[in-house]
Design an enzyme around this catalytic site. Structure first.
Site, PDB file in Angstrom:
ATOM      1  N   SER A   2      44.225  38.399  39.105  1.00 55.84           N
ATOM      2  CA  SER A   2      44.321  39.307  37.942  1.00 55.84           C
ATOM      3  C   SER A   2      45.456  39.689  37.091  1.00 55.84           C
ATOM      4  O   SER A   2      45.911  40.564  36.090  1.00 55.84           O
ATOM      5  CB  SER A   2      43.861  40.726  39.231  1.00 55.84           C
ATOM      6  OG  SER A   2      42.571  40.563  39.536  1.00 55.84           O
ATOM      7  N   LYS A  58      44.586  39.512  33.863  1.00 57.48           N
ATOM      8  CA  LYS A  58      43.729  40.873  32.798  1.00 57.48           C
ATOM      9  C   LYS A  58      45.576  41.494  31.540  1.00 57.48           C
ATOM     10  O   LYS A  58      44.619  41.829  30.641  1.00 57.48           O
ATOM     11  CB  LYS A  58      43.646  41.895  33.978  1.00 57.48           C
ATOM     12  CG  LYS A  58      42.681  41.481  35.081  1.00 57.48           C
ATOM     13  CD  LYS A  58      42.436  42.121  36.529  1.00 57.48           C
ATOM     14  CE  LYS A  58      41.019  41.700  37.131  1.00 57.48           C
ATOM     15  NZ  LYS A  58      40.611  42.093  37.606  1.00 57.48           N
ATOM     16  N   TYR A  98      36.118  34.800  32.395  1.00 58.57           N
ATOM     17  CA  TYR A  98      36.881  35.633  32.902  1.00 58.57           C
ATOM     18  C   TYR A  98      36.755  34.959  34.556  1.00 58.57           C
ATOM     19  O   TYR A  98      38.626  34.647  34.304  1.00 58.57           O
ATOM     20  CB  TYR A  98      35.673  36.852  33.441  1.00 58.57           C
ATOM     21  CG  TYR A  98      36.658  37.733  34.883  1.00 58.57           C
ATOM     22  CD1 TYR A  98      38.267  38.565  33.893  1.00 58.57           C
ATOM     23  CD2 TYR A  98      35.948  37.748  35.994  1.00 58.57           C
ATOM     24  CE1 TYR A  98      38.543  39.122  35.622  1.00 58.57           C
ATOM     25  CE2 TYR A  98      36.581  38.541  36.956  1.00 58.57           C
ATOM     26  CZ  TYR A  98      37.527  38.915  36.468  1.00 58.57           C
ATOM     27  OH  TYR A  98      38.298  39.569  37.503  1.00 58.57           O
ATOM     28  N   TYR A 134      45.449  48.629  42.018  1.00 56.62           N
ATOM     29  CA  TYR A 134      44.241  49.137  41.888  1.00 56.62           C
ATOM     30  C   TYR A 134      44.473  50.798  42.691  1.00 56.62           C
ATOM     31  O   TYR A 134      45.316  51.821  42.474  1.00 56.62           O
ATOM     32  CB  TYR A 134      43.521  48.327  42.567  1.00 56.62           C
ATOM     33  CG  TYR A 134      43.816  46.648  42.421  1.00 56.62           C
ATOM     34  CD1 TYR A 134      42.790  46.456  41.316  1.00 56.62           C
ATOM     35  CD2 TYR A 134      44.598  45.949  43.177  1.00 56.62           C
ATOM     36  CE1 TYR A 134      43.230  44.730  40.665  1.00 56.62           C
ATOM     37  CE2 TYR A 134      45.127  45.216  42.795  1.00 56.62           C
ATOM     38  CZ  TYR A 134      44.369  44.377  41.743  1.00 56.62           C
ATOM     39  OH  TYR A 134      43.842  42.916  41.193  1.00 56.62           O
ATOM     40  N   VAL A 137      45.024  38.633  43.400  1.00 59.41           N
ATOM     41  CA  VAL A 137      44.712  38.211  44.508  1.00 59.41           C
ATOM     42  C   VAL A 137      45.255  36.609  45.300  1.00 59.41           C
ATOM     43  O   VAL A 137      44.638  36.621  46.223  1.00 59.41           O
ATOM     44  CB  VAL A 137      43.656  38.017  44.887  1.00 59.41           C
ATOM     45  CG1 VAL A 137      42.809  39.512  45.188  1.00 59.41           C
ATOM     46  CG2 VAL A 137      42.172  37.760  44.363  1.00 59.41           C
TER      47      VAL A 137
HETATM   48  N1  GLN Z   1      39.385  36.395  39.676  1.00 54.11           N
HETATM   49  C1  GLN Z   1      39.375  37.630  40.958  1.00 54.11           C
HETATM   50  C2  GLN Z   1      38.366  37.949  41.054  1.00 54.11           C
HETATM   51  O1  GLN Z   1      37.357  38.988  40.152  1.00 54.11           O
HETATM   52  C3  GLN Z   1      40.682  38.440  39.796  1.00 54.11           C
HETATM   53  C4  GLN Z   1      40.626  39.466  41.873  1.00 54.11           C
HETATM   54  C5  GLN Z   1      42.427  39.931  41.878  1.00 54.11           C
HETATM   55  O2  GLN Z   1      43.140  39.311  41.321  1.00 54.11           O
HETATM   56  N2  GLN Z   1      42.401  41.191  41.893  1.00 54.11           N
HETATM   57  O3  GLN Z   1      38.052  38.729  41.772  1.00 54.11           O
END
Ligand code: GLN
Length: 304
Positions: free
Chosen positions: A61, A64, A186, A238, A256
Site C-alpha cells: 500500500s 498508494k 493495481y 487505516y 502489508v
Molecule cells: N495489495 C494489497 C491489497 O490490496 C495492499 C494492502 C495493504 O498494503 N494494506 O490487499
C-alpha cells in the site's frame, strides 16, 4: 544521525516476535519476520541506514502514495469527485461503507480508494504500472527496481475481496475501465519491490516541498505536497491512523509488506520495515522504530 539510526534499530529489535506476517497474499507469507531495516534520507541528500535497509520488499500500500501523486498530477482536483478525503475508521479492505456511500470510497489510501485512483491512471497511461515503476526508479535513483511477478500472481489469484470492491464501484459507475485491467494494474503497482533506502529517497519530495533531489525536478507543487502529507496523516495507517498520529505525529503510509514511510516536512523522510503486522495490517516493529525516531526528533530539534 547514524548513531540515532543504529540505536533505534537495536531498540526496535526487541519488538521482533510480535505480530504476524500477512498471509492473505500467500507470496508475502514467506517473508522472514526477523527482518528489520531503517533508512533516513535528509533533505540535504544524506542517507543513513541500519539493519536490512538495503533489502527489497513488497511495498504494497505504500504504492498508494505514488498512485495518488500521479493521479493528482494528471487529473487535479477532479479526482475528488471519485474518491473522498476522510478517514474510514475501518480496515483497509472493508466493503462495509462502499454500498452505503454509493461506490465512492472514503479515501485514496484504503484499497477501494486506490482502485479508483488506478482506474483514473488506466484511462491516462498505456501502461500505468510500468510508468509507476519508472517514476519509482527515477525518484530513488535506482534503475534496478522491479515489479515482483510472484507477488503479483499471488495477489491476482487471491483477489476476491478487492474484486468485490471493484465490481461494486463499477456497478455504481465509479470505474470507467474494465475491472480485470484495473485490478491487475493495481496489484502490479503494489508488487513493486523497493528497499527502505529506495523508499526514503523516492518519497523525499514529500519532505522537500515537492522537490525531487534525485532528478533535480519539482515533482509536485508545495501545495500538493502539503495536501498529500495531510491525507497520509489522517488516513495513512487505516483504522490505526489516530493511534499512530498520537504516538508518532508524522505523515506516514504503511503497507502489508511491513514497510512504513514517514515524512518530517522540511527535513527528511524515514522508512522502517519489518514484516510482522498488527491487526490493522501495520508493521509492529516498524511502527515502534518510527515512534523512537519521533522521540529522537523531540530530543534534538535542531539536528539534520
Ligand atoms: N495489495 C494489497 C491489497 O490490496 C495492499 C494492502 C495493504 O498494503 N494494506 O490487499
Amino acid at each position: 544521525m547514524q548513531s540515532w539510526v543504529d540505536s533505534i534499530h537495536a531498540r526496535a529489535r526487541t519488538r521482533l516476535g510480535s505480530g504476524r506476517v500477512a498471509s492473505y497474499i500467500p507470496a508475502l507469507a514467506q517473508q522472514d519476520p526477523e527482518r528489520l531495516g531503517i533508512a533516513v534520507y535528509t533533505n540535504a541528500g544524506e542517507l543513513y541506514s541500519a539493519g536490512d535497509a538495503g533489502v527489497p520488499f513488497s511495498i504494497q500500500s505504500i504504492a498508494k502514495v505514488l498512485l495518488l501523486t500521479l493521479a493528482l498530477r494528471t487529473h487535479g482536483e477532479a479526482l475528488w469527485q471519485r474518491v473522498g478525503l476522510n478517514p474510514s475508521g475501518m480496515p483497509f479492505n472493508s466493503l462495509a461503507q462502499l454500498e452505503a456511500e454509493r461506490g465512492k470510497p472514503r479515501n485514496p489510501f484504503i484499497n477501494a480508494g486506490a482502485i479508483v485512483v488506478t482506474d483514473r491512471l488506466v484511462g491516462s497511461f498505456a501502461t500505468p504500472d510500468k510508468h509507476l515503476q519508472d517514476v519509482a526508479r527515477r525518484l530513488s535513483g535506482n534503475v534496478s527496481i522491479l515489479i515482483d511477478a510472484e507477488v503479483l500472481a499471488s495477489e491476482w489469484q487471491h483477489r476476491s475481496r478487492n474484486a468485490a470492491a471493484a465490481y461494486l464501484m463499477k456497478a455504481f459507475g465509479n470505474l470507467d475501465n474494465e475491472v480485470d485491467e484495473v485490478l491487475r494494474t493495481y496489484f502490479s503497482c503494489c508488487a513493486l519491490s523497493m528497499s527502505c533506502s529506495d523508499l526514503s529517497v523516492a518519497l523525499n519530495f514529500l519532505a522537500a516541498d515537492g522537490h525531487a533531489r534525485a532528478t533535480g525536478e519539482r515533482f509536485v507543487s508545495p501545495g500538493m505536497t502539503r495536501r498529500i502529507n495531510s491525507i497520509m496523516s489522517t488516513c495513512g495507517l487505516y483504522d490505526a491512523a489516530g493511534d499512530f498520529a498520537y504516538r508518532v505525529g508524522l505523515p506516514a503510509k504503511s503497507g502489508v509488506g511491513g514497510g512504513i514511510v514517514a515524512v518530517v516536512p522540511g527535513r527528511m523522510t524515514v522508512c522502517a520495515w519489518s514484516p510482522a503486522l498488527d491487526e490493522s495490517g501495520n508493521s509492529v516493529a516498524a511502527q515502534y522504530a518510527l515512534e523512537l525516531f519521533a522521540e529522537e526528533l523531540d530530543a534534538h530539534p535542531q539536528e539534520a
